[in-house]
Design a protein around this motif. Structure first.
Motif, PDB file in Angstrom:
ATOM      1  N   ALA A   1       0.831  -1.205   0.000  1.00 12.36           N
ATOM      2  CA  ALA A   1       0.000   0.000   0.000  1.00 12.36           C
ATOM      3  C   ALA A   1       0.868   1.259   0.000  1.00 12.36           C
ATOM      4  O   ALA A   1       0.598   2.215  -0.739  1.00 12.36           O
ATOM      5  CB  ALA A   1      -0.922  -0.025   1.217  1.00 12.36           C
TER       6      ALA A   1
ATOM      7  N   ARG B   1      -9.489 -10.378   5.188  1.00 12.92           N
ATOM      8  CA  ARG B   1      -9.486  -9.015   5.711  1.00 12.92           C
ATOM      9  C   ARG B   1      -8.166  -8.724   6.433  1.00 12.92           C
ATOM     10  O   ARG B   1      -7.725  -9.513   7.266  1.00 12.92           O
ATOM     11  CB  ARG B   1     -10.649  -8.865   6.697  1.00 12.92           C
ATOM     12  CG  ARG B   1     -10.860  -7.466   7.246  1.00 12.92           C
ATOM     13  CD  ARG B   1     -11.816  -7.519   8.437  1.00 12.92           C
ATOM     14  NE  ARG B   1     -13.014  -8.270   8.125  1.00 12.92           N
ATOM     15  CZ  ARG B   1     -14.170  -7.733   7.738  1.00 12.92           C
ATOM     16  NH1 ARG B   1     -14.277  -6.423   7.621  1.00 12.92           N
ATOM     17  NH2 ARG B   1     -15.223  -8.493   7.491  1.00 12.92           N
TER      18      ARG B   1
ATOM     19  N   THR C   1      -5.895  -0.884   9.352  1.00  9.34           N
ATOM     20  CA  THR C   1      -6.422  -0.166   8.186  1.00  9.34           C
ATOM     21  C   THR C   1      -5.375  -0.146   7.085  1.00  9.34           C
ATOM     22  O   THR C   1      -4.494   0.706   7.070  1.00  9.34           O
ATOM     23  CB  THR C   1      -6.821   1.263   8.575  1.00  9.34           C
ATOM     24  OG1 THR C   1      -5.690   1.901   9.195  1.00  9.34           O
ATOM     25  CG2 THR C   1      -7.979   1.253   9.559  1.00  9.34           C
ATOM     26  N   VAL C   2      -5.460  -1.108   6.191  1.00  3.78           N
ATOM     27  CA  VAL C   2      -4.570  -1.177   5.033  1.00  3.78           C
ATOM     28  C   VAL C   2      -5.436  -0.950   3.791  1.00  3.78           C
ATOM     29  O   VAL C   2      -6.356  -1.727   3.527  1.00  3.78           O
ATOM     30  CB  VAL C   2      -3.864  -2.543   4.944  1.00  3.78           C
ATOM     31  CG1 VAL C   2      -2.941  -2.583   3.731  1.00  3.78           C
ATOM     32  CG2 VAL C   2      -3.071  -2.804   6.214  1.00  3.78           C
ATOM     33  N   PRO C   3      -5.168   0.098   3.015  1.00  2.00           N
ATOM     34  CA  PRO C   3      -6.030   0.424   1.875  1.00  2.00           C
ATOM     35  C   PRO C   3      -5.794  -0.479   0.667  1.00  2.00           C
ATOM     36  O   PRO C   3      -5.344  -0.037  -0.394  1.00  2.00           O
ATOM     37  CB  PRO C   3      -5.666   1.880   1.577  1.00  2.00           C
ATOM     38  CG  PRO C   3      -4.236   1.994   2.002  1.00  2.00           C
ATOM     39  CD  PRO C   3      -4.096   1.103   3.193  1.00  2.00           C
ATOM     40  N   LEU C   4      -6.090  -1.771   0.826  1.00  2.00           N
ATOM     41  CA  LEU C   4      -6.014  -2.732  -0.269  1.00  2.00           C
ATOM     42  C   LEU C   4      -7.330  -3.489  -0.352  1.00  2.00           C
ATOM     43  O   LEU C   4      -7.969  -3.767   0.678  1.00  2.00           O
ATOM     44  CB  LEU C   4      -4.867  -3.729  -0.053  1.00  2.00           C
ATOM     45  CG  LEU C   4      -3.440  -3.191  -0.065  1.00  2.00           C
ATOM     46  CD1 LEU C   4      -2.461  -4.332   0.213  1.00  2.00           C
ATOM     47  CD2 LEU C   4      -3.101  -2.503  -1.384  1.00  2.00           C
ATOM     48  N   SER C   5      -7.742  -3.843  -1.549  1.00  2.00           N
ATOM     49  CA  SER C   5      -8.951  -4.646  -1.725  1.00  2.00           C
ATOM     50  C   SER C   5      -8.724  -6.058  -1.205  1.00  2.00           C
ATOM     51  O   SER C   5      -7.589  -6.551  -1.185  1.00  2.00           O
ATOM     52  CB  SER C   5      -9.338  -4.695  -3.209  1.00  2.00           C
ATOM     53  OG  SER C   5      -9.676  -3.405  -3.691  1.00  2.00           O
TER      54      SER C   5
ATOM     55  N   ARG D   1      -7.750  -3.655 -10.979  1.00  2.00           N
ATOM     56  CA  ARG D   1      -6.851  -2.667 -10.385  1.00  2.00           C
ATOM     57  C   ARG D   1      -5.707  -2.320 -11.335  1.00  2.00           C
ATOM     58  O   ARG D   1      -5.298  -1.161 -11.445  1.00  2.00           O
ATOM     59  CB  ARG D   1      -6.308  -3.223  -9.064  1.00  2.00           C
ATOM     60  CG  ARG D   1      -5.171  -2.459  -8.434  1.00  2.00           C
ATOM     61  CD  ARG D   1      -5.592  -1.134  -7.884  1.00  2.00           C
ATOM     62  NE  ARG D   1      -6.793  -1.258  -7.052  1.00  2.00           N
ATOM     63  CZ  ARG D   1      -7.497  -0.211  -6.611  1.00  2.00           C
ATOM     64  NH1 ARG D   1      -7.105   1.002  -6.920  1.00  2.00           N
ATOM     65  NH2 ARG D   1      -8.572  -0.387  -5.871  1.00  2.00           N
TER      66      ARG D   1
ATOM     67  N   PRO E   1     -11.509   2.778  -6.606  1.00  2.00           N
ATOM     68  CA  PRO E   1     -11.438   2.717  -5.137  1.00  2.00           C
ATOM     69  C   PRO E   1     -11.248   1.274  -4.674  1.00  2.00           C
ATOM     70  O   PRO E   1     -11.646   0.326  -5.367  1.00  2.00           O
ATOM     71  CB  PRO E   1     -12.798   3.265  -4.700  1.00  2.00           C
ATOM     72  CG  PRO E   1     -13.712   3.007  -5.853  1.00  2.00           C
ATOM     73  CD  PRO E   1     -12.864   3.149  -7.090  1.00  2.00           C
ATOM     74  N   VAL E   2     -10.635   1.109  -3.512  1.00  2.00           N
ATOM     75  CA  VAL E   2     -10.474  -0.236  -2.968  1.00  2.00           C
ATOM     76  C   VAL E   2     -11.850  -0.780  -2.602  1.00  2.00           C
ATOM     77  O   VAL E   2     -12.791  -0.030  -2.329  1.00  2.00           O
ATOM     78  CB  VAL E   2      -9.549  -0.246  -1.736  1.00  2.00           C
ATOM     79  CG1 VAL E   2      -8.147   0.183  -2.122  1.00  2.00           C
ATOM     80  CG2 VAL E   2     -10.108   0.624  -0.624  1.00  2.00           C
ATOM     81  N   THR E   3     -11.966  -2.103  -2.611  1.00  2.00           N
ATOM     82  CA  THR E   3     -13.263  -2.724  -2.345  1.00  2.00           C
ATOM     83  C   THR E   3     -13.063  -4.035  -1.606  1.00  2.00           C
ATOM     84  O   THR E   3     -11.927  -4.507  -1.446  1.00  2.00           O
ATOM     85  CB  THR E   3     -14.024  -2.958  -3.668  1.00  2.00           C
ATOM     86  OG1 THR E   3     -15.360  -3.373  -3.385  1.00  2.00           O
ATOM     87  CG2 THR E   3     -13.336  -4.031  -4.521  1.00  2.00           C
ATOM     88  N   SER E   4     -14.162  -4.601  -1.166  1.00  2.00           N
ATOM     89  CA  SER E   4     -14.138  -5.910  -0.510  1.00  2.00           C
ATOM     90  C   SER E   4     -15.271  -6.754  -1.067  1.00  2.00           C
ATOM     91  O   SER E   4     -16.334  -6.228  -1.419  1.00  2.00           O
ATOM     92  CB  SER E   4     -14.293  -5.766   1.008  1.00  2.00           C
ATOM     93  OG  SER E   4     -15.502  -5.098   1.326  1.00  2.00           O
TER      94      SER E   4
END
Length: 352
Positions: A160, A171, A175-179, A329, A336-339
């Motif tokens: 990141a 998960r 808080t790591v901004p990766l999908s 990506r 935006p990152v997503t899950s």
């Protein structure tokens, strides 16, 4: 005596494929490059034309145009710094665990039709993690699919911070901004609880996964929460390590402390298999005396004796979705990152 020179047959081109499929060269290029907004019927026509003409994409030429390696790093990562012996043991355990084989199958199944190729990398030391990041920075791979085996794994944060495309299986901690893709672990534990209670089990225990890993932590929390709602305020648990041997150790401890137990929820199938072995060694019949439920529904669930009732985790589908998210990506870095969270399913067999 004269010799005749035979010119080599010309390699099929995109134009040849386009003529055979009855579409434009641009459409052929989009299908071959895996761009998804092409009508499925046209995609199939192009694939049929590729097969009929024998066309093979020139990867080197494509790389010059797209500036992509068409290679994806599948990274199995840990935390801390393992010794050489520990690194060898780490690799051996990964190859022996059916879970990782299912991840690889899902990734390869998605990438192969898109002419993308995975390279397996291990990152269980700080040097190895630096090497993985450097490998991506140098353009040797277009992105990474990261399977972390420890909640404190620093590699996702490194990706990141470097702005490198990556998607996680599970998960991340913090808080790591990766999908990422994951399973609704607590819902799966609730399915196990409902089934065990319906069978009449009342003295339940759990062989928990490592509490430093989100899956292990969430499955135990879900198990305890579900039982609390049914009037069971305390549930004994012993932590395992997602291996059969770890399941054996935890089961022996729980059985020693709770000799009248009648139901076991193990956080994965390998530990559930270990539990079944220990229970039999102590004269307990499965499921007549003790019912056992695992998680995963891989090959272990079917080869265990008795075959395991288990909470299915659709690992192959999750891995394929992870690869799809990474492709998006790579093609659209500003997304935006997503899950994506998959739903569990209870598969009933003979152990419960």
């Amino acid at each position: 005596m004269s010799r005749e020179t035979v010119a080599p047959a010309a390699m099929p081109t995109l134009e040849d494929v386009a003529r055979a499929a009855g579409v434009s060269r641009a459409t052929v290029s989009r299908v071959i490059n895996g761009i998804r907004n092409v009508d499925p019927a046209i995609q199939q026509a192009v694939r049929d034309a590729v097969a009929a003409t024998g066309y093979t994409p020139n990867r080197a030429a494509r790389a010059l145009v797209t500036r992509r390696a068409e290679t994806i790093a599948l990274v199995v990562s840990g935390a801390g710094d393992a010794s050489e012996a520990e690194q060898n043991a780490f690799a051996s355990r990964i190859f022996a665990d059916p879970f990782f084989g299912r991840v690889a199958a899902g990734v390869v199944g998605y990438l192969r039709p898109r002419s993308m190729h995975p390279v397996l990398m291990f990152a269980e030391t700080s040097d190895a993690r630096d090497q993985v990041v450097t490998y991506l920075r140098q353009g040797s791979a277009d992105g990474a699919l990261i399977v972390s085996t420890h909640g404190e794994d620093p590699l996702p944060g490194m990706f990141a911070a470097a702005g490198l495309p990556a998607v996680l299986f599970a998960r991340p901690t913090g808080t790591v901004p990766l999908s990422y893709v994951d399973l609704a672990h607590r819902d799966g534990a609730e399915l196990a609880v409902a089934h065990l209670l319906d069978r009449g089990c009342r003295r339940l225990v759990s062989i928990a996964g490592p509490q430093g890993v989100s899956a292990g932590r969430e499955r135990l929390l879900g198990f305890r929460d579900a039982l609390a709602r049914h009037g069971h305020p305390y549930v004994p648990a012993a932590e395992g390590d997602f291996t059969q041997h770890g399941g054996e150790r935890a089961m022996a401890r729980l059985l020693g402390e709770n000799p009248d137990l009648d139901g076991v929820f193990a956080a994965n199938d390998l530990m559930a298999q270990g539990a079944c072995l220990v229970l039999r060694e102590h004269g307990k019949r499965v499921p007549e005396d003790v019912a056992v439920v695992g998680v995963d529904d891989g090959s272990t669930a079917r080869t265990c004796r008795p075959p395991l009732t288990t909470v299915r985790q659709p690992v192959e589908d999750m891995a394929a979705e992870m690869a799809r998210l990474l492709q998006e990506r790579i093609e659209h870095p500003d997304l935006p990152v997503t899950s994506v969270i998959f739903e569990p399913e209870l598969v009933v067999r003979e152990s419960a």
